[in-house]
Design a protein around this motif. Structure first.
Motif, mmCIF file in Angstrom:
data_model
loop_
_atom_site.group_PDB
_atom_site.id
_atom_site.type_symbol
_atom_site.label_atom_id
_atom_site.label_comp_id
_atom_site.label_asym_id
_atom_site.label_seq_id
_atom_site.Cartn_x
_atom_site.Cartn_y
_atom_site.Cartn_z
ATOM 1 N N HIS A 88 28.354 68.344 17.750
ATOM 2 C CA HIS A 88 28.701 67.540 16.582
ATOM 3 C C HIS A 88 29.293 66.207 17.019
ATOM 4 O O HIS A 88 30.109 66.159 17.945
ATOM 5 N N LEU A 89 28.914 65.147 16.316
ATOM 6 C CA LEU A 89 29.536 63.842 16.465
ATOM 7 C C LEU A 89 30.007 63.380 15.099
ATOM 8 O O LEU A 89 29.363 63.647 14.082
ATOM 9 N N ALA A 90 31.137 62.690 15.066
ATOM 10 C CA ALA A 90 31.673 62.197 13.802
ATOM 11 C C ALA A 90 32.715 61.130 14.094
ATOM 12 O O ALA A 90 33.071 60.877 15.246
ATOM 13 N N GLY A 91 33.214 60.520 13.033
ATOM 14 C CA GLY A 91 34.293 59.563 13.146
ATOM 15 C C GLY A 91 35.598 60.147 12.644
ATOM 16 O O GLY A 91 35.638 61.248 12.095
ATOM 17 N N HIS A 92 36.685 59.410 12.832
ATOM 18 C CA HIS A 92 38.005 59.896 12.424
ATOM 19 C C HIS A 92 38.871 58.717 12.005
ATOM 20 O O HIS A 92 38.493 57.554 12.173
ATOM 21 N N GLU A 93 40.041 59.018 11.454
ATOM 22 C CA GLU A 93 41.015 57.984 11.100
ATOM 23 C C GLU A 93 42.102 57.925 12.158
ATOM 24 O O GLU A 93 42.643 58.960 12.567
ATOM 25 N N ASN A 94 42.444 56.710 12.570
ATOM 26 C CA ASN A 94 43.476 56.496 13.576
ATOM 27 C C ASN A 94 44.768 56.092 12.879
ATOM 28 O O ASN A 94 44.836 55.050 12.222
ATOM 29 N N HIS A 95 45.783 56.949 13.018
ATOM 30 C CA HIS A 95 47.083 56.682 12.409
ATOM 31 C C HIS A 95 48.128 56.287 13.450
ATOM 32 O O HIS A 95 49.322 56.480 13.247
ATOM 33 N N GLY A 96 47.663 55.747 14.546
ATOM 34 C CA GLY A 96 48.573 55.279 15.572
ATOM 35 C C GLY A 96 48.897 56.334 16.605
ATOM 36 O O GLY A 96 48.274 56.398 17.665
ATOM 37 N N ASP A 97 49.867 57.187 16.302
ATOM 38 C CA ASP A 97 50.239 58.229 17.266
ATOM 39 C C ASP A 97 49.537 59.549 16.996
ATOM 40 O O ASP A 97 49.808 60.544 17.670
#
Length: 292
Positions: free
Chosen positions: A220-229
């Motif tokens: 599986h490949l996908a994107g994500h949200e970056n919340h810093g830490d």
């Protein structure tokens, strides 16, 4: 119940555990139904969300049968709750088996997690404690599921945001050992490895290095949200560079593996996802050349 599928020990014939790669696929989403049928995009196969098609009859199943005539399909579920202490849902398993008999998927997958207990569903994919007790519990349940379905299943590693104090095993040791003892296969979610590696501060390449390549049936490949830490696995962004880099490493280790991109929110036009899938094709080809 007697076993109705062939169990092949990895040490005897590792190349026989998984099927040849289907190529590069997408998650089948309602937004793209008509475009897929009219445009016949450059997609080799589709992964369908099992729970969306369990009702016998109706428009969703009608579309699914049309796609089945044109493309290989794989079934991917979210309700198995293989790690729960609640009894296995045999009514659900019967529905899954009936759908599989109807559409003849290449394989059936679900998640290495639990989703509820005592009749309550959290509607989330929750991590397990990585203990010997939990391992034995999951292995027994996987073997039962495989006997009911008459085939090996694939288990996917989930992203996680908390961990248990009592986890003497690493996640990758836990996953690899379940696959070996239960004689099941692995759906390797590269994005989930990366998300969890940031959240729990481990080396994602160490994770990859511990996964038995002969049991990796799908990626599986996908994107994500970056919340810093910390990162959140949202499936609403394009695949980011660190995940692409980890994917190249996974292909270099595992060889040609059926790969697909998941997008569950902020779903773009089909052409954008097909272009992103071409990136996976190019990266995989380069990784295989380098490995050779």
């Amino acid at each position: 119940m007697g076993t109705r599928y062939n169990r092949v020990p990895a040490k005897d014939a590792p190349h026989m555990l998984t099927r040849p790669s289907l190529g590069f696929g997408l998650g089948l989403r309602v937004d793209h139904y008509e475009a897929i049928l009219s445009e016949r995009p450059r997609v080799d196969w589709f992964e369908v969300l099992t729970e969306n098609y369990l009702v016998p009859g109706g428009k969703p199943l009608d579309y699914l049968m049309r796609f089945r005539e044109r493309y290989p399909l794989a079934m991917h579920g979210v309700s198995l709750s293989i790690g729960s202490t609640a009894p296995l849902d045999h009514a659900y398993l019967r529905q899954v088996k009936a759908l599989a008999a109807r559409i003849e998927p290449e394989w059936i997958s679900d998640h290495l997690c639990w989703t509820g207990v005592a009749g309550r569903n959290t509607h989330d994919l929750l991590p397990l404690p990585y203990t010997e007790e939990a391992l034995e519990h999951v292995v027994a349940r996987v073997r039962t599921v495989q006997d009911v379905l008459g085939r090996r299943i694939l288990l996917e590693n989930v992203s996680s945001y908390v961990s248990f104090r009592d986890s003497p095993l690493t996640e990758w040791q836990f996953l690899a050992e379940i696959a070996r003892r239960a004689d099941c296969l692995i759906l390797l979610d590269v994005n989930n490895i990366y998300v969890s590696s940031v959240n729990h501060e481990f080396d994602p390449h160490e994770y990859l290095g511990a996964i038995p390549p002969e049991r990796v049936q799908q990626i599986h490949l996908a994107g994500h949200e970056n919340h810093g830490d910390y990162l959140v696995d949202t499936h609403d962004h394009p695949v980011p560079d660190p995940v692409w880099e980890l994917y190249a490493a996974a292909i270099g280790r595992c060889g040609a593996v059926s790969t697909m991109i998941e997008r569950d929110d902020r779903i773009p036009p089909l052409a954008e996802l097909v272009a992103e899938l071409d990136q996976a094709r190019a990266l995989a080809a380069a990784a295989l050349t380098d490995a050779a």
